[in-house]
Write an enzyme that holds these catalytic residues in place. Sequence first.
Site, PDB file in Angstrom:
ATOM      1  N   LEU A 229      -2.882  -1.984   6.967  1.00  0.00           N
ATOM      2  CA  LEU A 229      -1.510  -1.511   6.921  1.00  0.00           C
ATOM      3  C   LEU A 229      -0.492  -2.654   6.901  1.00  0.00           C
ATOM      4  O   LEU A 229      -0.499  -3.504   7.786  1.00  0.00           O
ATOM      5  CB  LEU A 229      -1.232  -0.597   8.116  1.00  0.00           C
ATOM      6  CG  LEU A 229       0.179   0.010   8.188  1.00  0.00           C
ATOM      7  CD1 LEU A 229       0.501   0.815   6.936  1.00  0.00           C
ATOM      8  CD2 LEU A 229       0.317   0.875   9.434  1.00  0.00           C
ATOM      9  N   HIS A 230       0.381  -2.627   5.903  1.00  0.00           N
ATOM     10  CA  HIS A 230       1.415  -3.651   5.796  1.00  0.00           C
ATOM     11  C   HIS A 230       2.543  -3.183   4.882  1.00  0.00           C
ATOM     12  O   HIS A 230       2.349  -2.360   3.990  1.00  0.00           O
ATOM     13  CB  HIS A 230       0.847  -4.970   5.256  1.00  0.00           C
ATOM     14  CG  HIS A 230       0.330  -4.875   3.844  1.00  0.00           C
ATOM     15  ND1 HIS A 230      -0.850  -4.236   3.515  1.00  0.00           N
ATOM     16  CD2 HIS A 230       0.833  -5.346   2.673  1.00  0.00           C
ATOM     17  CE1 HIS A 230      -1.051  -4.308   2.207  1.00  0.00           C
ATOM     18  NE2 HIS A 230      -0.038  -4.974   1.670  1.00  0.00           N
ATOM     19  N   PHE A 231       3.722  -3.701   5.142  1.00  0.00           N
ATOM     20  CA  PHE A 231       4.886  -3.565   4.278  1.00  0.00           C
ATOM     21  C   PHE A 231       5.224  -4.954   3.752  1.00  0.00           C
ATOM     22  O   PHE A 231       4.896  -5.963   4.383  1.00  0.00           O
ATOM     23  CB  PHE A 231       6.086  -3.017   5.055  1.00  0.00           C
ATOM     24  CG  PHE A 231       5.899  -1.629   5.602  1.00  0.00           C
ATOM     25  CD1 PHE A 231       6.408  -0.521   4.947  1.00  0.00           C
ATOM     26  CD2 PHE A 231       5.212  -1.426   6.796  1.00  0.00           C
ATOM     27  CE1 PHE A 231       6.235   0.757   5.458  1.00  0.00           C
ATOM     28  CE2 PHE A 231       5.030  -0.153   7.325  1.00  0.00           C
ATOM     29  CZ  PHE A 231       5.547   0.943   6.652  1.00  0.00           C
TER      30      PHE A 231
END
Length: 435
Positions: A229-231
Site C-alpha cells: 500500500l502506497h500513495f
Amino acid sequence: MLKIKRVPTVVSNYQKDESSDESVGCGRNCLGACCINGARLPLYACKKLEKSCAGEKPVAFLESLVLGEWEDRFQRGLFRYDVTACETKVIPGKYGFVAQLNEGRHLKKRPTEFRVDKVLQSFDGNKFNFTKVGQEELLFQFEAGEDGEVQFFPCMPLDAENSPSVIAINVSPIEYGHVLLIPRVLDCLPQRIDHKSLLLALHMATEAANPYFRLGYNSLGAFATINHLHFQAYYLAMPFPIEKAPSKKMITTASGVKISELLSYPVRSLLFEGGSSMHDLSDTVSDACVCLQNNNIPFNILIADCGRQIFLMPQCYAEKQALGEVSPEVLETQVNPAVWEISGHMVLKRKEDYEGASEENAWRLLAEASLSEERFKEVYALIFEAIGCSYQEEEVEGTIVEQDNPSGSVNQKSNRTTHGGPITNGTASECLVLQ
C-alpha cells in the site's frame, strides 16, 4: 503554530558507530526485522482537522521538510536517473496537457511482479515491497496528531510494534520532489484502499496547504507496480488538465459530499468534494473505492486542491491491452496511463512522441483507458448503491452537447437515458476486468 520538540541528540542512521557489529542485520539497512532495531527517523505529526483549510499556511514547514530531505537524497545519488534533466513542456491547447520526455524511466523502473487482471491480491513478502528498501530512502514519519498543533520530532525511533506511516523517495521519479506515502509500512498491507489510509493521505494534502501538491493512487490493474500500500505525491506548479475539466453535479450525499461527473474529458471520471468534515469526504470516497475493489474494477485517484477535491477514475486500459483492443499507434508509445497520465501529466518514453506531442494525441491515448459510456453508468450506479444514494438522470428537452474535444468530434449525451442496472459479466468490449 509549529512546535519543534527537542529530544536528546543521537547518532543518525547514516553515521557508523565504530563499536557496532558489522554482522548485525542483512547488511542492506532495510526495514525488515533484521535491521529495524534501533532505527530512527524524524516524525511530523500534522494538525487534527475536521475540514480542509483554505488560505496559506504562515510557515510552509512540511513543504520545506519534503523538498529539503528529497534534495538531500538527490545529492547522495539515491535516484535511478536525474529527473531534473528531463525535458518538459506544456502542450498547446485548451487543457494544457503537460508532456515530459523521460526516456530512461521504463528501462530503470522496477517491473511489475503480479497479475494485472485482479485488483485484490494478497501481500507477498517474497516479492519486492517497501520493507526491503534501504532506510536512507526514508525521509520522515508522518501521522495525524491528536490536537490542533503541528509537532515535529527531529529523531524518533521506528516503533515496530506500532507500525509507522512513512514518507520515502520514489527512486524512479517523474518530477522534482516525487515521494511516496506508505501507510503503516511494517503492517505489509497490500495495494488496496482502506478508510484509515485514505484519510491519512487526505491529511497530508491538507497539511501541505499547497494547490500544486497532489497525491495519487493506482490500484492493481491500473498500473500500480508494487503490491504494498502506497500513495505517490509531488509538486507541479501548474493546474492539471483534469482540474480544468467542466463537471455536472449528480448527487449530494446526506453528509454533504457532492459527486459530479466530468464532462468533455477523455477518461470518464467522478469528482468528490465538500462534506460536513474531512472524514465525510474521505469515508465517501473510501466506500466508493472498496466497492470498485470488490467488483474487480481497476481505478486511479487524484487528491487535489489541498484535499478539497478527489477525482476517481475507473479504467480498463490493461484489460483492453490484454484483449488486443488498444490501437497499435497508442501501444507503440509504451505509455501506461496511470494516475499522473490520466490527470494530464504525460510521461513519454520516445523522443518522437515528445516532439510530436499534441492535445489530440494526448486525448487519443487517454481515451483508450476510459470505460464506455454504458459501462461507466453501470459502475457509478454500483458506487451510488454502495454509498447509500440513488441517481436518476433528469429528462430535459433536446440533447446535451458537451464541449468539443481536441480529436475533432463532439460528445453527445442523450438526456433521456437512465443509469444502468447492476454490473453483469460484461463482454470483452465493455473492458471490465473480471476475476
